[in-house]
Design a protein around this motif. Structure first.
Motif, PDB file in Angstrom:
ATOM      1  N   ASN A 227      -5.904  14.946 -20.301  1.00  0.00           N
ATOM      2  CA  ASN A 227      -4.907  13.905 -20.074  1.00  0.00           C
ATOM      3  C   ASN A 227      -4.848  13.229 -21.545  1.00  0.00           C
ATOM      4  N   TYR A 228      -4.351  13.804 -22.323  1.00  0.00           N
ATOM      5  CA  TYR A 228      -4.152  13.322 -23.691  1.00  0.00           C
ATOM      6  C   TYR A 228      -3.385  12.283 -23.888  1.00  0.00           C
ATOM      7  N   SER A 229      -2.477  12.163 -23.178  1.00  0.00           N
ATOM      8  CA  SER A 229      -1.414  10.657 -23.274  1.00  0.00           C
ATOM      9  C   SER A 229      -2.364   9.680 -22.951  1.00  0.00           C
ATOM     10  N   ALA A 230      -3.050   9.715 -21.955  1.00  0.00           N
ATOM     11  CA  ALA A 230      -3.773   8.449 -21.632  1.00  0.00           C
ATOM     12  C   ALA A 230      -4.961   8.511 -22.678  1.00  0.00           C
ATOM     13  N   HIS A 231      -5.591   9.417 -23.119  1.00  0.00           N
ATOM     14  CA  HIS A 231      -6.797   9.113 -24.432  1.00  0.00           C
ATOM     15  C   HIS A 231      -6.007   8.397 -25.395  1.00  0.00           C
ATOM     16  N   SER A 232      -4.541   8.790 -25.840  1.00  0.00           N
ATOM     17  CA  SER A 232      -4.166   8.199 -27.081  1.00  0.00           C
ATOM     18  C   SER A 232      -3.859   6.818 -26.408  1.00  0.00           C
ATOM     19  N   PHE A 233      -3.230   6.625 -25.234  1.00  0.00           N
ATOM     20  CA  PHE A 233      -2.919   5.138 -24.815  1.00  0.00           C
ATOM     21  C   PHE A 233      -4.125   4.498 -24.824  1.00  0.00           C
ATOM     22  N   PHE A 234      -5.286   4.677 -24.178  1.00  0.00           N
ATOM     23  CA  PHE A 234      -6.407   3.784 -24.324  1.00  0.00           C
ATOM     24  C   PHE A 234      -7.015   3.425 -25.788  1.00  0.00           C
ATOM     25  N   SER A 235      -6.933   4.595 -26.650  1.00  0.00           N
ATOM     26  CA  SER A 235      -7.496   4.487 -27.980  1.00  0.00           C
ATOM     27  C   SER A 235      -6.599   3.275 -28.782  1.00  0.00           C
TER      28      SER A 235
ATOM     29  N   ALA B  97       0.909  -1.079  -0.081  1.00  0.00           N
ATOM     30  CA  ALA B  97       0.203  -0.070  -0.066  1.00  0.00           C
ATOM     31  C   ALA B  97       0.799   1.161   0.051  1.00  0.00           C
ATOM     32  N   ASP B  98       1.916   1.281   0.676  1.00  0.00           N
ATOM     33  CA  ASP B  98       2.683   2.494   0.839  1.00  0.00           C
ATOM     34  C   ASP B  98       3.587   2.734  -0.213  1.00  0.00           C
ATOM     35  N   GLU B  99       4.130   1.697  -0.903  1.00  0.00           N
ATOM     36  CA  GLU B  99       4.749   1.716  -2.076  1.00  0.00           C
ATOM     37  C   GLU B  99       3.838   2.122  -3.332  1.00  0.00           C
ATOM     38  N   ALA B 100       2.643   1.669  -3.408  1.00  0.00           N
ATOM     39  CA  ALA B 100       1.844   1.844  -4.359  1.00  0.00           C
ATOM     40  C   ALA B 100       1.130   3.316  -4.341  1.00  0.00           C
ATOM     41  N   THR B 101       1.161   3.497  -3.227  1.00  0.00           N
ATOM     42  CA  THR B 101       0.565   4.935  -3.058  1.00  0.00           C
ATOM     43  C   THR B 101       1.467   6.138  -3.276  1.00  0.00           C
ATOM     44  N   LEU B 102       2.683   5.682  -2.889  1.00  0.00           N
ATOM     45  CA  LEU B 102       4.064   6.834  -3.422  1.00  0.00           C
ATOM     46  C   LEU B 102       3.826   6.710  -4.668  1.00  0.00           C
ATOM     47  N   LEU B 103       3.988   5.926  -5.453  1.00  0.00           N
ATOM     48  CA  LEU B 103       4.141   5.684  -6.983  1.00  0.00           C
ATOM     49  C   LEU B 103       2.989   6.650  -7.646  1.00  0.00           C
ATOM     50  N   PHE B 104       1.706   6.436  -7.137  1.00  0.00           N
ATOM     51  CA  PHE B 104       0.654   7.220  -7.523  1.00  0.00           C
ATOM     52  C   PHE B 104       0.874   8.719  -7.372  1.00  0.00           C
ATOM     53  N   VAL B 105       1.124   9.168  -6.238  1.00  0.00           N
ATOM     54  CA  VAL B 105       1.201  10.587  -5.908  1.00  0.00           C
ATOM     55  C   VAL B 105       2.387  11.408  -6.544  1.00  0.00           C
ATOM     56  N   GLU B 106       3.454  10.327  -7.030  1.00  0.00           N
ATOM     57  CA  GLU B 106       4.572  10.939  -7.585  1.00  0.00           C
ATOM     58  C   GLU B 106       4.745  11.083  -8.865  1.00  0.00           C
ATOM     59  N   ASN B 107       3.680  10.222  -9.702  1.00  0.00           N
ATOM     60  CA  ASN B 107       3.804  10.055 -11.040  1.00  0.00           C
ATOM     61  C   ASN B 107       2.409  10.208 -11.601  1.00  0.00           C
ATOM     62  N   VAL B 108       1.371  11.099 -11.149  1.00  0.00           N
ATOM     63  CA  VAL B 108       0.070  11.501 -11.857  1.00  0.00           C
ATOM     64  C   VAL B 108       0.104  13.025 -11.546  1.00  0.00           C
ATOM     65  N   ASP B 109      -0.116  13.745 -12.585  1.00  0.00           N
ATOM     66  CA  ASP B 109      -0.274  15.111 -12.517  1.00  0.00           C
ATOM     67  C   ASP B 109      -1.660  15.625 -12.621  1.00  0.00           C
ATOM     68  N   LYS B 110      -2.037  16.981 -12.657  1.00  0.00           N
ATOM     69  CA  LYS B 110      -3.452  17.248 -12.370  1.00  0.00           C
ATOM     70  C   LYS B 110      -4.266  17.076 -13.699  1.00  0.00           C
ATOM     71  N   SER B 111      -3.544  16.654 -14.759  1.00  0.00           N
ATOM     72  CA  SER B 111      -4.395  16.143 -16.064  1.00  0.00           C
ATOM     73  C   SER B 111      -5.009  14.793 -15.624  1.00  0.00           C
ATOM     74  N   TYR B 112      -4.532  14.173 -14.684  1.00  0.00           N
ATOM     75  CA  TYR B 112      -5.203  12.913 -14.597  1.00  0.00           C
ATOM     76  C   TYR B 112      -6.549  12.805 -13.869  1.00  0.00           C
ATOM     77  N   ILE B 113      -6.763  14.195 -13.180  1.00  0.00           N
ATOM     78  CA  ILE B 113      -7.981  14.363 -12.437  1.00  0.00           C
ATOM     79  C   ILE B 113      -9.226  14.258 -13.470  1.00  0.00           C
ATOM     80  N   SER B 114     -10.196  13.345 -12.990  1.00  0.00           N
ATOM     81  CA  SER B 114     -11.300  13.237 -13.669  1.00  0.00           C
ATOM     82  C   SER B 114     -12.627  13.628 -12.575  1.00  0.00           C
TER      83      SER B 114
END
Length: 164
Positions: free
Chosen positions: A140-148, A16-33
């Motif tokens: 989050n254009y990079s995610a949109h492209s990825f999922f497409s 949980a701690d490692e996963a949470t740290l990975l999340f907060v350090e690697n998502v920016d505000k474009s991730y917010i939905s």
């Protein structure tokens, strides 16, 4: 790095701690939905909540043992977490939701996201469900492209109004 440089596994409570740290350090505000705003992870389309770390950690701990949730993760050769996803099933209405997918910034474009998506899709198919929904921040254009690339299609728009 190659696909062979990573090992697919499952998040455990002790991650949980490692996963949470990975999340907060690697998502920016474009991730917010809208989902991040609805559950309190974010206070607006462009601002994370102050307690983001605590909230994400609590969510992981709460769902890690649920049998209707898949939590695939990838680790590098050193055993460090480099990506994870949350995919939940709605058995009543027969759909799945890819709630989160995060890959460490310096590990992107190495097939980790593909491994996580494929793992989630297998989990969904193994439960005889044939559709997955996900939401992504409007910028989050990079995610949109990825999922497409994996044939995910836009199927709606979400609107919000803040009332006085």
């Amino acid at each position: 790095m190659k696909k062979e440089d990573f090992e697919l596994g499952v998040l455990r409570p002790e991650d949980a701690d490692e996963a949470t740290l990975l999340f907060v350090e690697n998502v920016d505000k474009s991730y917010i939905s809208h989902g991040e705003m609805q559950i309190g992870r974010a206070i607006s389309e462009s601002e994370w909540a102050e307690n983001l770390y605590d909230q994400v950690r609590a969510e992981i701990i709460e769902i890690v043992s649920q049998d209707t949730v898949a939590l695939p993760c990838c680790r590098n050769k050193e055993g460090k977490l480099v990506g994870w996803a949350i995919c939940s099933l709605n058995l009543e209405y027969r759909y799945a939701e890819l709630e989160d997918l995060v890959v460490k910034c310096d590990s992107r474009k190495n097939g980790i996201g593909k491994l996580l998506i494929e793992s989630c899709e297998k989990f969904v198919k193994d439960n005889y469900i044939n559709q997955i929904f996900l939401e992504s921040g409007i910028l989050n254009y990079s995610a949109h492209s990825f999922f497409s690339k994996f044939e995910y299609k836009k199927c709606s728009h979400v609107f919000r109004k803040i009332l006085d």
